[in-house]
Motif scaffolding. Structure first.
Motif, PDB file in Angstrom:
ATOM      1  N   GLN A  15       0.827  -1.205   0.000  1.00  0.00           N
ATOM      2  CA  GLN A  15       0.000   0.000   0.000  1.00  0.00           C
ATOM      3  C   GLN A  15       0.865   1.260   0.000  1.00  0.00           C
ATOM      4  OE1 GLN A  15      -2.492  -0.635   3.410  1.00  0.00           O
ATOM      5  NE2 GLN A  15      -3.648  -2.288   2.435  1.00  0.00           N
ATOM      6  N   ARG A  16       1.982   1.233   0.736  1.00  0.00           N
ATOM      7  CA  ARG A  16       2.891   2.378   0.730  1.00  0.00           C
ATOM      8  C   ARG A  16       3.496   2.576  -0.654  1.00  0.00           C
ATOM      9  NH1 ARG A  16       4.852   0.061   5.528  1.00  0.00           N
ATOM     10  NH2 ARG A  16       6.767  -0.582   4.442  1.00  0.00           N
ATOM     11  N   LYS A  21       3.887   5.432  -5.860  1.00  0.00           N
ATOM     12  CA  LYS A  21       3.805   5.450  -7.311  1.00  0.00           C
ATOM     13  C   LYS A  21       2.824   6.512  -7.798  1.00  0.00           C
ATOM     14  CE  LYS A  21       6.654   2.019  -8.131  1.00  0.00           C
ATOM     15  NZ  LYS A  21       7.966   2.278  -8.794  1.00  0.00           N
ATOM     16  N   ARG A  22       1.724   6.663  -7.080  1.00  0.00           N
ATOM     17  CA  ARG A  22       0.728   7.656  -7.483  1.00  0.00           C
ATOM     18  C   ARG A  22       1.279   9.074  -7.281  1.00  0.00           C
ATOM     19  NH1 ARG A  22      -3.939   5.891  -9.052  1.00  0.00           N
ATOM     20  NH2 ARG A  22      -4.897   7.942  -8.804  1.00  0.00           N
ATOM     21  N   ILE A  23       1.996   9.292  -6.178  1.00  0.00           N
ATOM     22  CA  ILE A  23       2.604  10.610  -5.952  1.00  0.00           C
ATOM     23  C   ILE A  23       3.614  10.919  -7.054  1.00  0.00           C
ATOM     24  CG2 ILE A  23       4.124  11.923  -4.419  1.00  0.00           C
ATOM     25  CD1 ILE A  23       2.776  10.509  -2.059  1.00  0.00           C
ATOM     26  N   LYS A  24       4.457   9.943  -7.371  1.00  0.00           N
ATOM     27  CA  LYS A  24       5.465  10.153  -8.409  1.00  0.00           C
ATOM     28  C   LYS A  24       4.812  10.435  -9.753  1.00  0.00           C
ATOM     29  CE  LYS A  24       9.496   8.029 -10.612  1.00  0.00           C
ATOM     30  NZ  LYS A  24      10.414   6.862 -10.631  1.00  0.00           N
ATOM     31  N   HIS A  25       3.738   9.713 -10.067  1.00  0.00           N
ATOM     32  CA  HIS A  25       3.039   9.904 -11.336  1.00  0.00           C
ATOM     33  C   HIS A  25       2.559  11.345 -11.479  1.00  0.00           C
ATOM     34  CE1 HIS A  25       0.269   9.137 -14.681  1.00  0.00           C
ATOM     35  NE2 HIS A  25      -0.651   9.762 -13.978  1.00  0.00           N
ATOM     36  N   PHE A  26       1.920  11.869 -10.438  1.00  0.00           N
ATOM     37  CA  PHE A  26       1.387  13.230 -10.521  1.00  0.00           C
ATOM     38  C   PHE A  26       2.501  14.284 -10.437  1.00  0.00           C
ATOM     39  CE2 PHE A  26      -2.493  10.906  -9.257  1.00  0.00           C
ATOM     40  CZ  PHE A  26      -3.343  11.373 -10.247  1.00  0.00           C
ATOM     41  N   ARG A  27       3.596  13.941  -9.750  1.00  0.00           N
ATOM     42  CA  ARG A  27       4.730  14.881  -9.707  1.00  0.00           C
ATOM     43  C   ARG A  27       5.351  15.035 -11.093  1.00  0.00           C
ATOM     44  NH1 ARG A  27      10.003  14.157  -9.687  1.00  0.00           N
ATOM     45  NH2 ARG A  27       9.944  11.946  -9.125  1.00  0.00           N
ATOM     46  N   GLU A  52       8.148   8.003  -2.247  1.00  0.00           N
ATOM     47  CA  GLU A  52       7.802   7.520  -3.579  1.00  0.00           C
ATOM     48  C   GLU A  52       8.242   6.071  -3.790  1.00  0.00           C
ATOM     49  OE1 GLU A  52       7.695  11.659  -6.186  1.00  0.00           O
ATOM     50  OE2 GLU A  52       9.254  10.166  -6.588  1.00  0.00           O
ATOM     51  N   ASN A  53       9.289   5.662  -3.106  1.00  0.00           N
ATOM     52  CA  ASN A  53       9.766   4.279  -3.227  1.00  0.00           C
ATOM     53  C   ASN A  53       9.075   3.326  -2.263  1.00  0.00           C
ATOM     54  OD1 ASN A  53      11.618   4.755  -5.304  1.00  0.00           O
ATOM     55  ND2 ASN A  53      13.121   5.540  -3.855  1.00  0.00           N
ATOM     56  N   GLY A  54       8.113   3.829  -1.495  1.00  0.00           N
ATOM     57  CA  GLY A  54       7.337   2.980  -0.597  1.00  0.00           C
ATOM     58  C   GLY A  54       8.031   2.604   0.690  1.00  0.00           C
ATOM     59  N   ARG A  55       9.156   3.280   0.992  1.00  0.00           N
ATOM     60  CA  ARG A  55       9.899   2.936   2.205  1.00  0.00           C
ATOM     61  C   ARG A  55       9.437   3.744   3.419  1.00  0.00           C
ATOM     62  NH1 ARG A  55      14.222   2.608  -1.626  1.00  0.00           N
ATOM     63  NH2 ARG A  55      14.925   4.734  -1.170  1.00  0.00           N
ATOM     64  N   ARG A  56       8.624   4.760   3.187  1.00  0.00           N
ATOM     65  CA  ARG A  56       8.141   5.584   4.293  1.00  0.00           C
ATOM     66  C   ARG A  56       6.726   6.044   3.981  1.00  0.00           C
ATOM     67  NH1 ARG A  56      11.996  10.363   6.066  1.00  0.00           N
ATOM     68  NH2 ARG A  56      13.239   8.501   6.617  1.00  0.00           N
ATOM     69  N   GLU A  57       5.899   6.099   5.013  1.00  0.00           N
ATOM     70  CA  GLU A  57       4.517   6.551   4.847  1.00  0.00           C
ATOM     71  C   GLU A  57       4.406   8.005   5.306  1.00  0.00           C
ATOM     72  OE1 GLU A  57      -0.042   5.222   6.122  1.00  0.00           O
ATOM     73  OE2 GLU A  57       1.710   4.063   6.769  1.00  0.00           O
ATOM     74  N   PRO A  58       3.875   8.890   4.476  1.00  0.00           N
ATOM     75  CA  PRO A  58       3.795  10.304   4.855  1.00  0.00           C
ATOM     76  C   PRO A  58       2.720  10.553   5.900  1.00  0.00           C
ATOM     77  CG  PRO A  58       2.682   9.959   2.774  1.00  0.00           C
ATOM     78  CD  PRO A  58       3.327   8.651   3.128  1.00  0.00           C
ATOM     79  N   ARG A  59       2.959  11.545   6.737  1.00  0.00           N
ATOM     80  CA  ARG A  59       1.915  11.997   7.656  1.00  0.00           C
ATOM     81  C   ARG A  59       0.766  12.585   6.844  1.00  0.00           C
ATOM     82  NH1 ARG A  59       6.418  14.503   9.346  1.00  0.00           N
ATOM     83  NH2 ARG A  59       5.509  16.520   8.737  1.00  0.00           N
ATOM     84  N   LEU A  60      -0.407  12.605   7.429  1.00  0.00           N
ATOM     85  CA  LEU A  60      -1.578  13.111   6.720  1.00  0.00           C
ATOM     86  C   LEU A  60      -1.372  14.566   6.304  1.00  0.00           C
ATOM     87  CD1 LEU A  60      -4.445  12.788   5.654  1.00  0.00           C
ATOM     88  CD2 LEU A  60      -5.304  13.350   7.951  1.00  0.00           C
ATOM     89  N   ALA A  75      -7.779  12.497  -2.072  1.00  0.00           N
ATOM     90  CA  ALA A  75      -8.422  11.221  -2.385  1.00  0.00           C
ATOM     91  C   ALA A  75      -7.864  10.622  -3.666  1.00  0.00           C
ATOM     92  CB  ALA A  75      -9.931  11.402  -2.503  1.00  0.00           C
ATOM     93  N   GLU A  76      -7.432  11.473  -4.601  1.00  0.00           N
ATOM     94  CA  GLU A  76      -6.873  10.981  -5.855  1.00  0.00           C
ATOM     95  C   GLU A  76      -5.557  10.252  -5.607  1.00  0.00           C
ATOM     96  OE1 GLU A  76      -6.968  10.193  -9.839  1.00  0.00           O
ATOM     97  OE2 GLU A  76      -8.506  11.272  -8.708  1.00  0.00           O
ATOM     98  N   LEU A  77      -4.758  10.759  -4.666  1.00  0.00           N
ATOM     99  CA  LEU A  77      -3.501  10.098  -4.337  1.00  0.00           C
ATOM    100  C   LEU A  77      -3.724   8.766  -3.631  1.00  0.00           C
ATOM    101  CD1 LEU A  77      -1.353  13.118  -3.029  1.00  0.00           C
ATOM    102  CD2 LEU A  77      -1.360  12.103  -5.318  1.00  0.00           C
ATOM    103  N   LEU A  78      -4.843   8.637  -2.945  1.00  0.00           N
ATOM    104  CA  LEU A  78      -5.113   7.449  -2.134  1.00  0.00           C
ATOM    105  C   LEU A  78      -5.877   6.363  -2.874  1.00  0.00           C
ATOM    106  CD1 LEU A  78      -6.049   9.218   1.223  1.00  0.00           C
ATOM    107  CD2 LEU A  78      -3.971   7.910   0.756  1.00  0.00           C
ATOM    108  N   LYS A  79      -6.184   6.570  -4.150  1.00  0.00           N
ATOM    109  CA  LYS A  79      -6.925   5.559  -4.896  1.00  0.00           C
ATOM    110  C   LYS A  79      -6.158   4.241  -4.934  1.00  0.00           C
ATOM    111  CE  LYS A  79      -9.911   8.221  -7.976  1.00  0.00           C
ATOM    112  NZ  LYS A  79     -10.237   8.535  -9.399  1.00  0.00           N
TER     113      LYS A  79
END
Length: 489
Positions: A15-16, A21-27, A52-60, A75-79
């Motif tokens: 999930q991370r 991947k979604r953050i990187k895509h939009f960046r 972006e590599n899934g090694r850390r989960e961002p704070r809200l 919500a778009e990032l969390l799809k």
């Protein structure tokens, strides 16, 4: 959606990675570097790289800041779907390499830099899919099926065959019909399906080995026409198909999971047809009157005798304080399924499996066939090495041949049941061979060494279970069926 993502269980790491991947895509779509995005949200580029590599989960708060900087909704990032084909493949490969199956190979983990071509990535993912498929095929054997089924039966015994979470799920669905009494009607089942976004359709060309097929995209549940007469099959099959959706099932990753899902949808359907609260009240009143009977529960809720007997086992210990047993046997005396938490000594093989074992000739499930009149319930006491048990048996005929359904309790609890006054009593010493498996002296002396039967070969003994997404189901036939009927719609 990630290809074949339903074949591998999601976990927090996956999930991370999906979020990254979604953050990187939009960046990238926004034309920003990691440094530029970091400046906008107030973090260093290395921290964003870890996200972006899934090694850390961002704070809200950081996630909301990233969404604002990229001009997208949070919500778009969390799809829960990959943003592109490359990302989908990378996520699937990451999941595959996290499985125990990959760890057993003792191979190094494959990194996925930009220099790894899409074709190479596609090949790696394809190899993992095939590895997983072959692993499942190896597990889908009769021996593995029996072991898995035995584990599930023992787990249900520990829970007294009662699953409160499924009772709640069934009660929540049934509440959509509002207050109601009597047996669940055909139209009400259709209304429940509609409330979940499905239409019930009857088709006479369902592929072999399928009981029903659900078109998730078109919102249709296909059932066989043979389920219509009598109503029992229609209601139960439709509710079982709905159960997969209500219970959030995913395609099973193992044969054990397939059996677990089958158990859950069968339980769910029974809990809809015979709701817990109403059934418990009905049975408690019958117990107070010392007039408990499977046939009364059957008739009150308009179900089959087998469904009523099995449902009784779900509620007996929880609501009546009774320990019970239930089993189905065929006309040859072979045990097809069984449950007990009252100590009845079922025959079992060395693995603990009871299915396929020969039932003692003196148990009620076999002596019931000796009657001339088989239309009513048959009652019997049986003395066994584990104590004396009272049982009620009902025989019937099916396409596969005659069968019996037996429900019973220890001797001391027979006082609560209709039929307790029976004088029929047998004595069983099984598994002692002298009980019923050794011919009497005269027969043995007359025929030993002088008979040679041509035994019927059961094909399933040597056959592995057919492979596919679901054991026993040919995927191609299922997809061709859905294509035919979707075109008709």
């Amino acid at each position: 959606m990630a290809p074949h993502s339903d074949s591998i269980t999601d976990d927090s790491a996956s999930q991370r990675l999906l979020l990254g991947k979604r953050i990187k895509h939009f960046r990238v779509a926004a034309g920003l570097t990691l440094d530029q995005l970091g400046e906008r949200v107030g973090v260093v580029a290395s921290q964003l790289s870890h996200i972006e590599n899934g090694r850390r989960e961002p704070r809200l708060s950081l996630l909301q800041g990233i969404a604002q900087a990229l001009d997208v909704d949070t919500a778009e990032l969390l799809k829960a779907e990959a943003p592109d084909r490359r990302s989908a493949l990378e996520i699937e490969l990451d999941r595959a390499q996290a499985l125990p199956l990959y760890a057993q190979l003792q191979l190094p983990r494959v990194r996925m830099p930009k220099s790894l071509s899409d074709d190479a990535l596609e090949s790696l993912v394809g190899l993992h899919r095939e590895l997983l498929r072959r692993s499942r095929a190896a597990a889908a054997t009769p021996e593995e099926a029996r072991r898995a089924n035995t584990r599930i039966r023992m787990q249900m015994r520990e829970r007294d065959n009662y699953l409160p979470e499924l009772e709640r799920a069934a009660d929540e669905l049934m509440s959509r019909l509002g207050p109601r009494y009597g047996a669940l009607r055909h139209r009400e089942v259709a209304v429940l399906a509609e409330s979940l976004g499905f239409t019930l359709i009857f088709a006479d060309d369902l592929p072999p080995n399928t009981r029903s097929i659900t078109d998730l995209e078109g919102g249709r549940i296909y059932l066989p026409p043979a389920s219509i007469p009598g109503g029992h099959g229609l209601r139960s099959l439709a509710l079982q198909a709905m159960g997969h959706r209500v219970l959030g099932h995913r395609p099973p990753a193992s044969y054990a999971e397939f059996l677990e899902q089958r158990l859950q949808i069968n339980y769910f359907a029974a809990a809809c047809l015979i709701p817990e609260a109403r059934a418990a009240e009905f049975l408690q009143q019958a117990k107070r009157e010392r007039n408990l009977a499977i046939e009364d529960l059957r008739d009150a809720f308009g179900v089959t005798h087998e469904a009523a007997a099995h449902r009784f086992t779900n509620l007996a210990t929880e609501h009546l304080g009774l320990r019970v047993h239930f089993y189905r046997a065929d006309g040859a005396g072979t045990l097809q399924r069984g449950y007990e938490n009252d100590g009845l000594p079922f025959p079992a093989d060395e693995s603990g499996s009871v299915e396929g074992q020969p039932l003692c000739r003196k148990w009620a499930g076999r002596t019931a066939f000796n009657r001339t009149n088989r239309t009513s319930e048959f009652y019997q006491y049986t003395d066994t090495p584990a104590g004396t048990f009272w049982a009620s048996a009902q025989t019937g005929d099916a396409e596969q041949g005659p069968f019996s359904i037996t429900f019973g309790v220890p001797f001391d609890d027979a006082k609560w049941f209709r039929g307790r006054e029976t004088t029929t009593r047998t004595s069983s010493t099984c598994p002692d061979p002298s009980c019923c498996r050794t011919a009497e002296g005269g027969l043995l002396e007359r025929w030993e060494g002088k008979a040679w039967p041509s035994a019927r070969m059961h094909a399933h003994v040597l056959s592995p279970l057919p492979t596919g997404s679901f054991p026993g189901v040919d995927d191609t036939e299922m997809y061709e069926f859905l294509s035919r009927h979707s075109d008709e719609g």
